[in-house]
Each structure stands twice: as structure tokens, then as C-alpha cells.
Design an enzyme around this catalytic site. Sequence first.
Site, PDB file in Angstrom:
ATOM      1  N   LYS A 197      -0.415   1.608   9.926  1.00 15.14           N
ATOM      2  CA  LYS A 197      -1.291   2.623   9.333  1.00 15.14           C
ATOM      3  C   LYS A 197      -0.500   3.842   8.890  1.00 15.14           C
ATOM      4  CE  LYS A 197      -4.266  -0.299  10.165  1.00 15.14           C
ATOM      5  NZ  LYS A 197      -3.215  -1.241  10.550  1.00 15.14           N
ATOM      6  N   GLY A 227       0.695 -15.492   3.112  1.00 16.88           N
ATOM      7  CA  GLY A 227      -0.533 -15.209   3.844  1.00 16.88           C
ATOM      8  C   GLY A 227      -1.281 -14.017   3.280  1.00 16.88           C
ATOM      9  N   ILE A 285      -2.873  -8.757   7.755  1.00 17.38           N
ATOM     10  CA  ILE A 285      -1.497  -8.263   7.859  1.00 17.38           C
ATOM     11  C   ILE A 285      -0.770  -8.369   6.527  1.00 17.38           C
ATOM     12  CG2 ILE A 285       0.729  -8.609   9.003  1.00 17.38           C
ATOM     13  CD1 ILE A 285      -0.870  -9.671  11.437  1.00 17.38           C
ATOM     14  N   ALA A 298      -7.550  -5.257  18.463  1.00 20.68           N
ATOM     15  CA  ALA A 298      -7.259  -4.337  19.560  1.00 20.68           C
ATOM     16  C   ALA A 298      -8.531  -3.836  20.225  1.00 20.68           C
ATOM     17  CB  ALA A 298      -6.436  -3.156  19.035  1.00 20.68           C
ATOM     18  N   HIS A 330     -25.396  15.845   3.220  1.00 25.26           N
ATOM     19  CA  HIS A 330     -25.072  15.785   1.794  1.00 25.26           C
ATOM     20  C   HIS A 330     -24.105  16.915   1.446  1.00 25.26           C
ATOM     21  CE1 HIS A 330     -25.574  15.214  -2.529  1.00 25.26           C
ATOM     22  NE2 HIS A 330     -25.696  16.532  -2.616  1.00 25.26           N
TER      23      HIS A 330
END
Length: 478
Positions: A58, A188, A192, A327, A451
Amino acid sequence: MTQKFDVVVIGAGPGGYVAAIKAAQLGLKTACIEKYTDAEGKLALGGTCLNVGCIPSKALLDSSWKYKEAKESFNVHGISTGEVKMDVAAMVGRKAGIVKNLTGGVATLFKANGVTSIQGHGKLLAGKKVEVTKADGTTEVIEAENVILASGSRPIDIPPAPVDQNVIVDSTGALEFQAVPKRLGVIGAGVIGLELGSVWARLGAEVTVLEALDTFLMAADTAVSKEAQKTLTKQGLDIKLGARVTGSKVNGNEVEVTYTNAEGEQKITFDKLIVAVGRRPVTTDLLAADSGVTIDERGYIFVDDYCATSVPGVYAIGDVVRGMMLAHKASEEGIMVVERIKGHKAQMNYDLIPSVIYTHPEIAWVGKTEQALKAEGVEVNVGTFPFAASGRAMAANDTGGFVKVIADAKTDRVLGVHVIGPSAAELVQQGAIAMEFGTSAEDLGMMVFSHPTLSEALHEAALAVNGGAIHVANRKKR
């Protein structure tokens, strides 16, 4: 003298360390065994998530997105930056600093709560005894009334692309690039692969994603996966579906990858190749032959609905048991187990565990997809709201994606919330809370949302379920 504990946890990842802290908070004498060490050889708590997973990825995702914004989007706000440059070493260094801070934080929490940290490899023996092998090869045996197995998972290796952590890397190696590869391959198109591919694509790499399946993001709602594929392709990810990797050959500082698709055998060359085809449980050398704990053919530990193994007083949580490798799932399982050890009637709702992909836009969902519900024969009403109609999203110059709410056509109960767009990870949690309490789409529509906020998109999508959206044309008439 043999040490004795009420609870011994093997593994200090998000499942293990949370379980250990909770156990200590409930008055149980607790120890947590962890073998992972940092570059300095010091005990590093937090498992894959904190050290080489959730958190460091991250950090790189946020840094790379800020770079992309500064380079391409600041002018929209009237900001002139001149030439924007990325110091990759500094970016990776920042990531390492965050990891060190958080792993140190877990150690501080252990100390504050009275958890005993034990460095070494833990192995369950018969009679709820645990053998700890230290780095120098010495061993000790400790005893426990209860043992929690939380040893986590590791990246899956595939024979066609053996990882050398130089040219061919796994997810851990992909966090440590010191320069942007010109040509990057990713095997893949899962969470990930897409996240790591996005990081380096934003920094200038030509990224090709090879996915063996013919369907993109199969677990996601079809509308979301289609939008995600379109958006990520536009961002520069060349996503090749139905591409099964059959071999690779490293030639110096590059690798030639062979794969097959509908057109036959293909070859493509990369400077770096990330293997991101999933993870497998770490149960090798975790259990002695006479431990009594049963594992399946893929290495997962058999447990019941409350994470209890076949041995009374022995539990397993997180990635070593079946289910999503997340996690937050592991953490909640750890808390549930400890509560049950104390005699409390705790349980988990496995139907409402949110899933998130931290690309940009973020992708998140909780509950069931529209295609799954239709396959089950459930009649549904669907409401969507695009961020392009959100004033807050416009102000942030981040209008891609939408919120989708799915409700039972007969009861109006919300069955799924799916988001692709800004802050999707935060917005989907509102859906999870609503669904946990059996909320209807009408209930969500009657709530007052601040808002201007992005969360108003969830409000409008809920209103749209029954044809009552205000800020977008309704497909369903009231």
C-alpha cells in the site's frame, strides 16, 4: 524448568498477534512464537501483512499514484510542477520505514499487554507441547493449555517460472525493485498481481499481465470486473486472458517467457517477471507426526466453524485454514478463538467478509454478486450510481467507477454491495455494517448521509434499487 502458558500462539501475523494481545487482555498468560527477522536480524512481528504484504504494497501504491497524479493531473487543479521525477530508492526506503514503525508498534503492544515474545520456529508436539527451535539450532519445549496455529502462507512457486529473486521474483521481491523495469511481466491477474503491476506501470514500466483463466476477476461482480478490466487496460496494463505460462528462460538480465493461448504458443521477453499466482499455507514442519492435528492434501489444517482442530485445545486461524486469505479474516478468527477459550459464545459471519483490491480505482465488495444470486435462483433488484454524478468525486477529479447495491426482490434485504471507484475500501465497509444488521435498501435510502461525500453514492445506489434515486435517472420506475 519448562515454561507453561494458558495460550501459546505460533505465528505473529495479523491473526497470531491479534489473538495473543486479546488473550492477554482477557487475563490469559500468553506467549507468541515468531521466527521472522528483519534485515538486522531482529525479531519482526506482524507476519507477511506488515513486513512484505498488505502494508508495504500500500505504501508503494500510494507513492506511485501520487507520482502519477503529479505528472498527469495536477494541472487540472491549476498546479504547475515542472518535470516530475521519481526517486525509486527513496520510495522503497519510505516503505521500509513504515514497516519498521508498525512492526515495532506490535512489539510495544505485546509489552504493554504482557505477551511473551519468543523468537524461533514453533512446532506442535503431542499433548499441546510446543517445541521452539532457535536460530542457533538449540531447542526448548513449552507447555500450553491452548495452542493457536497461525503460521500464515507463502507465495506459490510454479515450475515454468522458478523464482530467483533477481529477474524472476515473487511478491516479496517485487517490493524491492531499485529501478523501474522497462518491460515487466506479471503472472496472475489476481489481487497481488494487479496491485504490484499497477505500481510499476504508474512509474513507467510496460506491464503485461498473463492470466491463465479466460475470465477477469472471477470472484467480483461481473459489472465491476468489466469496468476494472477496461480501466486498468486504459492505464497501461496489457491484460492477456487465457494465457497459460509453460516455460521461462533467463538470459542475463532478462527473461523469455513462453505461454499458450487460443492462437497457440507465444513468446515474450521481460526485464523483470513477477510470479503472483496465489499463496499456500505454511504447515511444513509445523506439526509433529503425533500432534493429532489433521491437514488436507494442500496443506490446510482441518477446523470446524469455530477454528477448532481435531485436538481439544488446539486451534488454527488465518491462511492455514480454508477460506479467503485475508488479514482481517485472520484477525477476527483470532479474537473469536480467544473469546471461546474464555468460555464466551463468539462466532464469525463468514458471509460478510469484505474483499478489496487496492488498484486505482479501488475495487471492493461484500456479500454476493449478481451472477451468484441469479445462479441460486434468487430474484433481485439492483441499484447503481456512478461517481461521475458525484459532486465530491468531481471536486477530487476522481470520477471513475460506480456503487452497486443488490437487494432481494421480495424482502428488499441488501444481499451485496459492490464498489469500484474512489475510497471503495472505505465505502464497502458501510455496506458490511448495514448487511450485518439485516438492513433493507429502503433503510439505507432513508438514512441521512453527509453532503458532499463519496458515501452519498452508496445512498443513491440504495435509493436506485427501488427506483428512487435523486441524482441519476432511474432505470426502475417506482
